[in-house]
Design a protein around this motif. Structure first.
Motif, PDB file in Angstrom:
ATOM      1  N   LEU A   1      49.277 -30.884  19.229  1.00  0.00           N
ATOM      2  CA  LEU A   1      50.719 -30.884  19.449  1.00  0.00           C
ATOM      3  C   LEU A   1      51.490 -30.640  18.152  1.00  0.00           C
ATOM      4  N   THR A   2      50.975 -31.140  17.044  1.00  0.00           N
ATOM      5  CA  THR A   2      51.629 -30.933  15.746  1.00  0.00           C
ATOM      6  C   THR A   2      51.682 -29.442  15.410  1.00  0.00           C
ATOM      7  N   ALA A   3      50.571 -28.745  15.616  1.00  0.00           N
ATOM      8  CA  ALA A   3      50.537 -27.302  15.348  1.00  0.00           C
ATOM      9  C   ALA A   3      51.504 -26.550  16.267  1.00  0.00           C
ATOM     10  N   PHE A   4      51.574 -26.994  17.520  1.00  0.00           N
ATOM     11  CA  PHE A   4      52.489 -26.340  18.459  1.00  0.00           C
ATOM     12  C   PHE A   4      53.937 -26.548  18.038  1.00  0.00           C
ATOM     13  N   THR A   5      54.313 -27.772  17.727  1.00  0.00           N
ATOM     14  CA  THR A   5      55.709 -28.037  17.365  1.00  0.00           C
ATOM     15  C   THR A   5      56.096 -27.346  16.058  1.00  0.00           C
ATOM     16  N   ALA A   6      55.113 -27.075  15.196  1.00  0.00           N
ATOM     17  CA  ALA A   6      55.384 -26.339  13.952  1.00  0.00           C
ATOM     18  C   ALA A   6      55.760 -24.883  14.236  1.00  0.00           C
ATOM     19  N   ALA A   7      55.482 -24.417  15.435  1.00  0.00           N
ATOM     20  CA  ALA A   7      55.812 -23.036  15.815  1.00  0.00           C
ATOM     21  C   ALA A   7      57.245 -22.901  16.321  1.00  0.00           C
ATOM     22  N   LYS A   8      58.043 -23.953  16.198  1.00  0.00           N
ATOM     23  CA  LYS A   8      59.443 -23.882  16.652  1.00  0.00           C
ATOM     24  C   LYS A   8      60.122 -22.672  16.002  1.00  0.00           C
ATOM     25  N   GLY A   9      60.826 -21.897  16.837  1.00  0.00           N
ATOM     26  CA  GLY A   9      61.525 -20.711  16.367  1.00  0.00           C
ATOM     27  C   GLY A   9      60.692 -19.439  16.459  1.00  0.00           C
ATOM     28  N   GLU A  10      59.426 -19.576  16.836  1.00  0.00           N
ATOM     29  CA  GLU A  10      58.538 -18.410  16.907  1.00  0.00           C
ATOM     30  C   GLU A  10      58.397 -17.882  18.330  1.00  0.00           C
ATOM     31  N   HIS A  11      58.159 -16.578  18.410  1.00  0.00           N
ATOM     32  CA  HIS A  11      57.761 -15.969  19.681  1.00  0.00           C
ATOM     33  C   HIS A  11      56.279 -16.247  19.839  1.00  0.00           C
ATOM     34  N   LEU A  12      55.877 -16.783  20.979  1.00  0.00           N
ATOM     35  CA  LEU A  12      54.498 -17.235  21.180  1.00  0.00           C
ATOM     36  C   LEU A  12      53.589 -16.167  21.763  1.00  0.00           C
ATOM     37  N   GLY A  13      54.157 -15.102  22.295  1.00  0.00           N
ATOM     38  CA  GLY A  13      53.336 -14.035  22.851  1.00  0.00           C
ATOM     39  C   GLY A  13      53.746 -13.669  24.252  1.00  0.00           C
ATOM     40  N   TYR A  14      52.859 -12.916  24.925  1.00  0.00           N
ATOM     41  CA  TYR A  14      53.119 -12.393  26.266  1.00  0.00           C
ATOM     42  C   TYR A  14      51.962 -12.698  27.202  1.00  0.00           C
ATOM     43  N   SER A  15      52.287 -12.799  28.474  1.00  0.00           N
ATOM     44  CA  SER A  15      51.272 -12.943  29.515  1.00  0.00           C
ATOM     45  C   SER A  15      50.665 -11.579  29.822  1.00  0.00           C
ATOM     46  N   GLU A  16      49.699 -11.578  30.723  1.00  0.00           N
ATOM     47  CA  GLU A  16      49.162 -10.337  31.265  1.00  0.00           C
ATOM     48  C   GLU A  16      50.202  -9.744  32.223  1.00  0.00           C
ATOM     49  N   TRP A  17      49.981  -8.519  32.646  1.00  0.00           N
ATOM     50  CA  TRP A  17      50.848  -7.878  33.635  1.00  0.00           C
ATOM     51  C   TRP A  17      50.451  -8.336  35.034  1.00  0.00           C
ATOM     52  N   HIS A  18      51.442  -8.574  35.878  1.00  0.00           N
ATOM     53  CA  HIS A  18      51.226  -8.971  37.273  1.00  0.00           C
ATOM     54  C   HIS A  18      52.099  -8.108  38.166  1.00  0.00           C
ATOM     55  N   GLN A  19      51.512  -7.562  39.220  1.00  0.00           N
ATOM     56  CA  GLN A  19      52.282  -6.734  40.146  1.00  0.00           C
ATOM     57  C   GLN A  19      52.938  -7.611  41.209  1.00  0.00           C
ATOM     58  N   VAL A  20      54.206  -7.361  41.462  1.00  0.00           N
ATOM     59  CA  VAL A  20      54.952  -8.062  42.509  1.00  0.00           C
ATOM     60  C   VAL A  20      54.795  -7.244  43.795  1.00  0.00           C
ATOM     61  N   THR A  21      54.217  -7.859  44.813  1.00  0.00           N
ATOM     62  CA  THR A  21      53.931  -7.137  46.061  1.00  0.00           C
ATOM     63  C   THR A  21      54.928  -7.512  47.163  1.00  0.00           C
ATOM     64  N   GLN A  22      55.010  -6.638  48.164  1.00  0.00           N
ATOM     65  CA  GLN A  22      55.867  -6.937  49.319  1.00  0.00           C
ATOM     66  C   GLN A  22      55.348  -8.159  50.059  1.00  0.00           C
ATOM     67  N   GLU A  23      54.040  -8.321  50.138  1.00  0.00           N
ATOM     68  CA  GLU A  23      53.472  -9.499  50.793  1.00  0.00           C
ATOM     69  C   GLU A  23      53.927 -10.779  50.087  1.00  0.00           C
ATOM     70  N   GLN A  24      53.906 -10.774  48.783  1.00  0.00           N
ATOM     71  CA  GLN A  24      54.357 -11.928  47.999  1.00  0.00           C
ATOM     72  C   GLN A  24      55.836 -12.221  48.279  1.00  0.00           C
ATOM     73  N   VAL A  25      56.654 -11.171  48.310  1.00  0.00           N
ATOM     74  CA  VAL A  25      58.088 -11.329  48.586  1.00  0.00           C
ATOM     75  C   VAL A  25      58.293 -11.873  49.999  1.00  0.00           C
ATOM     76  N   ASN A  26      57.546 -11.346  50.969  1.00  0.00           N
ATOM     77  CA  ASN A  26      57.670 -11.822  52.352  1.00  0.00           C
ATOM     78  C   ASN A  26      57.268 -13.285  52.481  1.00  0.00           C
ATOM     79  N   LEU A  27      56.188 -13.677  51.813  1.00  0.00           N
ATOM     80  CA  LEU A  27      55.751 -15.080  51.854  1.00  0.00           C
ATOM     81  C   LEU A  27      56.793 -15.995  51.219  1.00  0.00           C
ATOM     82  N   PHE A  28      57.399 -15.533  50.119  1.00  0.00           N
ATOM     83  CA  PHE A  28      58.458 -16.313  49.478  1.00  0.00           C
ATOM     84  C   PHE A  28      59.659 -16.440  50.417  1.00  0.00           C
ATOM     85  N   ALA A  29      59.994 -15.355  51.085  1.00  0.00           N
ATOM     86  CA  ALA A  29      61.097 -15.387  52.057  1.00  0.00           C
ATOM     87  C   ALA A  29      60.808 -16.404  53.151  1.00  0.00           C
ATOM     88  N   ASP A  30      59.571 -16.422  53.660  1.00  0.00           N
ATOM     89  CA  ASP A  30      59.194 -17.384  54.696  1.00  0.00           C
ATOM     90  C   ASP A  30      59.264 -18.813  54.173  1.00  0.00           C
TER      91      ASP A  30
END
Length: 154
Positions: free
Chosen positions: A7-36
């Protein structure tokens, strides 16, 4: 993925960009399930034929669907070792400056903007941005509150 040894190392990163996630495709099925799940069946999200004639030229993801992707995307950005648990403590601010078209790939970026000790653990504020592939501007920008409880906490 960026790994912090404690936790100390993490809090020392205050003010920093931590990085990016992988790419994820948003599908119509996902949108429909969220709508439901939410009862939000607005045509711009679930009716491809009508949405093709609408302002976005196709169906788009709900803003709150995009927001709800943040916890899983965050897990791909960084890890803090020595934590008993991490608790989503809410949001300070969330905006949806542009829509996410169904079929788009998105990823999230995270910046550690604030760190504060509390009796329950370390409360952090992460500025999370969900970026559609090929776009420079985020589709969702939110200040997410994450409470980190160290393993040795009572």
């Amino acid at each position: 993925m960026r790994v912090f040894e404690d936790l100390t190392a993490f809090t020392a990163a205050k003010g920093e960009h931590l990085g990016y996630s992988e790419w994820h495709q948003v599908t119509q099925e996902q949108v429909n399930l969220f709508a439901d799940a939410t009862g939000d069946h607005q045509w711009i999200h679930v009716d491809a034929e009508r949405a093709a004639e609408g302002p976005f030229g196709q169906t788009i993801a709900h803003g709150f669907l995009t927001l709800s992707l943040l916890p899983v995307l965050m897990l791909e950005i960084f890890e803090v070792k020595g934590i008993k648990m991490a608790v989503n403590a809410g949001l300070n601010r969330a905006r949806f400056p542009k829509p996410v078209p169904v079929g788009a790939k998105v990823r999230a970026g995270a910046e550690l903007v604030e760190v504060r000790g509390t009796p329950a653990g370390t409360l952090t504020t992460l500025r999370m941005s969900v970026l559609p592939e090929g776009e420079k501007r985020g589709a969702c920008i939110a200040d997410m509150l994450l409470l980190l409880v160290p393993e040795d906490a009572q």
